[in-house]
Design a protein around this motif. Structure first.
Motif, PDB file in Angstrom:
ATOM      1  N   GLN A   8       0.825  -1.218   0.000  1.00 12.10           N
ATOM      2  CA  GLN A   8       0.000   0.000   0.000  1.00 12.10           C
ATOM      3  C   GLN A   8       0.854   1.261   0.000  1.00 12.10           C
ATOM      4  OE1 GLN A   8      -3.234   0.054  -0.156  1.00 12.10           O
ATOM      5  NE2 GLN A   8      -3.968  -1.938   0.532  1.00 12.10           N
ATOM      6  N   ASP A   9       2.083   1.157   0.477  1.00 19.37           N
ATOM      7  CA  ASP A   9       2.905   2.364   0.574  1.00 19.37           C
ATOM      8  C   ASP A   9       4.282   2.163  -0.062  1.00 19.37           C
ATOM      9  OD1 ASP A   9       4.155   4.711   1.163  1.00 19.37           O
ATOM     10  OD2 ASP A   9       3.555   4.772   3.273  1.00 19.37           O
ATOM     11  N   PRO A  10       4.336   2.206  -1.417  1.00 21.31           N
ATOM     12  CA  PRO A  10       5.624   2.018  -2.086  1.00 21.31           C
ATOM     13  C   PRO A  10       6.634   3.119  -1.753  1.00 21.31           C
ATOM     14  CG  PRO A  10       3.886   2.591  -3.671  1.00 21.31           C
ATOM     15  CD  PRO A  10       3.218   2.340  -2.360  1.00 21.31           C
ATOM     16  N   MET A  11       6.123   4.329  -1.422  1.00 23.71           N
ATOM     17  CA  MET A  11       7.043   5.420  -1.043  1.00 23.71           C
ATOM     18  C   MET A  11       7.833   5.043   0.211  1.00 23.71           C
ATOM     19  SD  MET A  11       6.876   8.093  -2.968  1.00 23.71           S
ATOM     20  CE  MET A  11       7.392   9.454  -1.935  1.00 23.71           C
ATOM     21  N   LYS A  12       7.127   4.460   1.151  1.00 18.41           N
ATOM     22  CA  LYS A  12       7.802   4.076   2.392  1.00 18.41           C
ATOM     23  C   LYS A  12       8.799   2.953   2.119  1.00 18.41           C
ATOM     24  CE  LYS A  12       7.960   3.436   7.123  1.00 18.41           C
ATOM     25  NZ  LYS A  12       7.511   3.961   8.397  1.00 18.41           N
TER      26      LYS A  12
ATOM     27  N   ILE B 263       4.474  -0.423   5.114  1.00 14.90           N
ATOM     28  CA  ILE B 263       4.629  -0.683   3.678  1.00 14.90           C
ATOM     29  C   ILE B 263       3.443  -1.507   3.169  1.00 14.90           C
ATOM     30  CG2 ILE B 263       6.018  -1.965   1.973  1.00 14.90           C
ATOM     31  CD1 ILE B 263       8.520  -1.151   3.682  1.00 14.90           C
ATOM     32  N   LEU B 264       3.062  -2.512   3.934  1.00 18.05           N
ATOM     33  CA  LEU B 264       1.985  -3.406   3.482  1.00 18.05           C
ATOM     34  C   LEU B 264       0.590  -2.797   3.610  1.00 18.05           C
ATOM     35  CD1 LEU B 264       2.974  -6.919   4.879  1.00 18.05           C
ATOM     36  CD2 LEU B 264       2.786  -6.265   2.471  1.00 18.05           C
ATOM     37  N   PHE B 265       0.347  -2.122   4.724  1.00 19.88           N
ATOM     38  CA  PHE B 265      -1.033  -1.691   4.991  1.00 19.88           C
ATOM     39  C   PHE B 265      -1.206  -0.174   5.031  1.00 19.88           C
ATOM     40  CE2 PHE B 265      -0.727  -5.964   7.128  1.00 19.88           C
ATOM     41  CZ  PHE B 265      -1.431  -6.642   6.141  1.00 19.88           C
ATOM     42  N   GLY B 266      -0.128   0.569   4.792  1.00 15.64           N
ATOM     43  CA  GLY B 266      -0.233   2.022   4.741  1.00 15.64           C
ATOM     44  C   GLY B 266       0.367   2.689   5.968  1.00 15.64           C
ATOM     45  N   THR B 267       1.095   3.789   5.739  1.00 14.63           N
ATOM     46  CA  THR B 267       1.654   4.564   6.846  1.00 14.63           C
ATOM     47  C   THR B 267       0.545   5.447   7.413  1.00 14.63           C
ATOM     48  OG1 THR B 267       3.793   4.545   5.751  1.00 14.63           O
ATOM     49  CG2 THR B 267       3.475   6.211   7.457  1.00 14.63           C
TER      50      THR B 267
ATOM     51  N   ALA C 118      -5.038  -0.804  13.414  1.00 14.59           N
ATOM     52  CA  ALA C 118      -6.123  -0.549  12.460  1.00 14.59           C
ATOM     53  C   ALA C 118      -6.782   0.804  12.720  1.00 14.59           C
ATOM     54  CB  ALA C 118      -7.154  -1.664  12.532  1.00 14.59           C
ATOM     55  N   LEU C 119      -6.795   1.223  13.970  1.00 20.28           N
ATOM     56  CA  LEU C 119      -7.309   2.548  14.317  1.00 20.28           C
ATOM     57  C   LEU C 119      -6.450   3.628  13.654  1.00 20.28           C
ATOM     58  CD1 LEU C 119      -8.359   3.897  17.725  1.00 20.28           C
ATOM     59  CD2 LEU C 119      -6.087   4.487  17.048  1.00 20.28           C
ATOM     60  N   SER C 120      -5.125   3.457  13.729  1.00 24.29           N
ATOM     61  CA  SER C 120      -4.220   4.456  13.149  1.00 24.29           C
ATOM     62  C   SER C 120      -4.284   4.464  11.630  1.00 24.29           C
ATOM     63  CB  SER C 120      -2.766   4.158  13.531  1.00 24.29           C
ATOM     64  OG  SER C 120      -2.641   3.878  14.883  1.00 24.29           O
ATOM     65  N   ARG C 121      -4.411   3.279  11.036  1.00 31.01           N
ATOM     66  CA  ARG C 121      -4.330   3.194   9.572  1.00 31.01           C
ATOM     67  C   ARG C 121      -5.669   3.390   8.879  1.00 31.01           C
ATOM     68  NH1 ARG C 121      -0.527  -0.718  10.962  1.00 31.01           N
ATOM     69  NH2 ARG C 121       1.517   0.132  10.452  1.00 31.01           N
ATOM     70  N   HIS C 122      -6.733   2.885   9.498  1.00 29.26           N
ATOM     71  CA  HIS C 122      -8.019   2.881   8.787  1.00 29.26           C
ATOM     72  C   HIS C 122      -9.126   3.577   9.565  1.00 29.26           C
ATOM     73  CE1 HIS C 122      -5.850  -0.157   6.534  1.00 29.26           C
ATOM     74  NE2 HIS C 122      -5.814  -0.965   7.572  1.00 29.26           N
ATOM     75  N   GLY C 123      -8.804   4.148  10.718  1.00 28.09           N
ATOM     76  CA  GLY C 123      -9.859   4.789  11.515  1.00 28.09           C
ATOM     77  C   GLY C 123     -10.884   3.806  12.043  1.00 28.09           C
ATOM     78  N   LEU C 124     -10.470   2.548  12.248  1.00 29.82           N
ATOM     79  CA  LEU C 124     -11.401   1.523  12.756  1.00 29.82           C
ATOM     80  C   LEU C 124     -11.716   1.797  14.232  1.00 29.82           C
ATOM     81  CD1 LEU C 124     -12.456  -1.329  11.530  1.00 29.82           C
ATOM     82  CD2 LEU C 124     -10.945  -2.286  13.265  1.00 29.82           C
TER      83      LEU C 124
END
Ligand code: BF8
Ligand code: SF4
Length: 625
Positions: free
Chosen positions: A116-120, A230-234, A300-306
């Motif tokens: 999800q985050d190739p920049m990272k 990298i996998l799930f987003g910064t 998941a709270l930090s990455r997706h607002g779960l």
């Protein structure tokens, strides 16, 4: 015991009262009824061989030695070393699992996830001197995998992340001989050296204790954070509700509790599956309500607002609502008694990781190559349970709305204006005194302390004194429930910090995520040193850390890597140490004179704040600011 003495979390208090009415025992009750062993509490016993167990006299620690002759200093240091080894093993095993998932994703063996985050990915590769120019992402990713694997398996040489340590800090570790090789090697050596008749010199043991802990903070945990980003987003800031009020009476409530992001990430996909959603609606629900608890929930709270239902001390209490249609768990901090409490409320309780089964509990193994098979089955179980839900549901209303998801990259961006920005504005605000210093307030909750109380009071006192607070773990959830993680909390901050917060639009309390994300604090500290103006090592920074209610061995490993990195780190409520010993003096005083941080202890949150602020002021004075 009055419920108000057990917790300051209103929802948990309401559920303790309900559990008492329902005749269901919770861990709070056992903590009140079972007194801690006074010898064990001071770590003054040894059972490393069958000539013992040997018990020392905590009131006069030097009046005897173990059968083998081990002194109190040897015994306490060895026990401490084994706690660090266990904590490090937990974080590194988790991190290695994430790295394997990364390998499977890049090799196409896992097709449910993608990068999800190739920049990272590029940023981490560059930091480790991997060539990125003109190369395919997959090639770079494979090189990154091979390099990072050394964090765990390397037999000799320095682990890759040492390239991110401020040079002077690294130099001091080299001088002391504590630069970690690979985590497996360090944990193995730690276990060996603490066996009967091996290392019986507390100062020498302390070196291996630090080396092992550094393999966690700058190794296993740091790799885990980076790979998960990298996998799930910064993460970047996101507004989320935290507290038991996130349960919904008219929805199928599924709680995921644990530590490794894969279960929850797979569950997010399954909970959004149109077929399963339809099935939930046919069962009479308005939808599927997925909720996190503890550390993977924080991820998941930090990455997706779960939404998140709360911290360690609330995982039994949440079941008492009767509104949980399934609780599934993976590894770490899963109380065995959850199974019994879940049974009392007819909630399916499911273990999913072969490394963490619970006797008698339903186990549905999550296969990393096909994770949705497991999570879909759990969703179906939850829907079935929703249909047969009893009538005695009681959901506490209260939640705290706040902003979370502050990665060190985002702090950079927020203060510096761009992702390529810098920590200069933060450093400048520290130098000009608007921000007095930085504090990490982290760690567990513990039924032997009043849940959340010290976390909240300590943080209030710190921000009132212009100290910017960084948070992770169950502590972050305590502050979130109390509503202190929103920009509104700036009103409670001192004038300098409030001004910075208002200018930048950030809260004075920054939530960085799960316990492995304490590595984000290390990187932030490293960036502050490299930016300039605040000394040459992490030990020079006006900073301090605290875990007011710690309970896990993981917390001891974290504390030790902060201390070895140069941070004054205070633990609350208890410390596994015999008072008046040379080992105590070594950890609490002498390490600092060698250029490291040091350990501290305090029971009262205002005292914790006083010690931290005094340390910050001492560092400011040394820097001449
Ligand atoms: O790793 S803060 S109680 S949940 S050990 Fe456990 Fe402590 Fe919570 Fe996460 Ni961290
Ligand atoms: Fe006792 Fe020494 Fe054996 Fe420990 S190692 S149990 S102190 S004899």
């Amino acid at each position: 015991i009055n419920v108000s003495d057990l917790t300051t979390c209103e929802a948990t208090a309401q559920m303790i009262t309900k559990a008492r009415k329902d005749g269901v025992e919770l861990f709070f009750d056992r903590a009140s009824n079972m007194k801690a062993c006074p010898i064990g509490a001071e770590s003054a016993c040894c059972k490393h061989c069958s000539m013992g167990p040997c018990r020392m006299n905590v009131n006069s620690p030097y009046d005897r030695v173990g059968i083998c002759g081990a002194t109190i200093d040897t015994i306490v240091a060895r026990n401490f070393g084994r706690m660090v080894a266990a904590g490090t093993a937990a974080h590194t095993d988790h991190g290695m699992g994430m790295l394997e998932l990364f390998r499977d994703v890049i090799n196409g063996k896992n097709t449910d996830f993608k990068i999800q985050d190739p920049m990272k990915l590029l940023e981490v590769a560059k930091a480790l001197d991997i060539v990125t120019e003109g190369r395919e992402l997959k090639e770079i990713a494979l090189d990154l995998y091979a390099e990072l694997e050394k964090t765990y398996t390397q037999v000799d040489g320095e682990i890759p992340m040492m390239k991110r340590v401020p040079p002077k800090t690294l130099e001091s570790w080299r001088k002391e001989g504590i630069v970690p090789r690979g985590a497996m090697r360090e944990i193995m050596e730690m276990m060996h050296r603490t066996a009967i008749g091996v290392d019986q010199d507390y100062e020498n043991l302390t070196k291996q204790i630090s080396r092992t802990a550094l393999a966690d903070g700058w190794g296993g945990s740091m790799v885990s954070t980076d790979i998960t980003d990298i996998l799930f987003g910064t993460p970047s800031p996101v507004e989320v509700e935290v507290g038991m009020g996130v349960l919904k009476e008219d929805k199928v409530n599924i709680i995921v509790h644990g530590h490794e992001p894969i279960l929850l990430e797979a569950m997010i996909i399954s909970a959004a599956d149109p077929e399963l959603k339809k099935m939930a609606i046919e069962a009479g629900a308005k939808g599927i309500n997925l909720i996190g608890m503890c550390c993977s929930g924080l991820d998941a709270l930090s990455r997706h607002g779960l939404p998140h239902a709360g911290n360690f001390s609330s995982t039994e209490a949440v079941l008492v609502t009767g509104a949980v249609d399934a609780m599934c768990v993976d590894v770490q901090c899963i109380k065995q008694d959850l199974k019994r409490v879940a049974e009392c409320y007819d909630t399916p309780f499911i273990t999913t990781n072969y490394r963490a089964k619970i006797e008698g509990a339903l186990h549905i193994q999550l296969d990393e190559h096909d994770p949705l098979k497991c999570t879909e089955e759990i969703v179906i179980k939850a829907i079935t349970r929703f249909k047969t839900r009893g009538k005695t549901i009681e959901i506490p209303r209260k939640t705290g709305l706040g902003v979370h998801g502050f990665s060190y990259e985002y702090i950079n961006y927020m203060l510096g204006g761009s992702f390529r920005g810098s920590y200069k504005p933060l450093n400048e605000n520290i130098i000009n005194g608007r921000i007095r210093g930085v504090a990490g307030v982290v760690g567990c909750t513990n039924p032997r302390s009043k849940q959340d109380f010290s976390h909240v009071e300590l943080v209030k006192e710190l921000i009132r004194n212009d100290v910017l607070v960084l948070q992770t773990g169950c502590s972050q959830l305590a502050l979130a429930k109390a509503g202190l993680t929103g920009p509104g909390a700036a009103a409670m901050a001192g004038p300098g910090l409030a001004e910075v917060c208002e200018t930048v639009g950030m809260p004075p309390v920054l939530g960085l995520g799960s316990c492995v994300d304490n590595s984000r604090i290390l990187i932030a500290a490293s960036k502050m040193v490299r930016t300039g103006g605040l000394g040459e090592t992490i030990a020079d920074l006006p900073a301090a850390g605290c875990a007011p209610e710690w309970m896990s061995e993981k917390a001891i490993a974290i504390g030790q890597y902060f201390v070895a990195s140069g941070v004054y780190t205070i633990f609350g409520h208890t410390f596994p140490m015999t008072k008046g010993t040379k080992f105590e003096k070594h950890l609490f005083e002498e390490l600092e004179t060698k250029g490291f941080g040091k350990w501290g202890f305090a029971d009262d949150p205002l005292e914790m704040a006083r010690l931290m602020i005094a340390h910050i002021d001492k560092k400011r004075q040394a820097l001449g600011i």
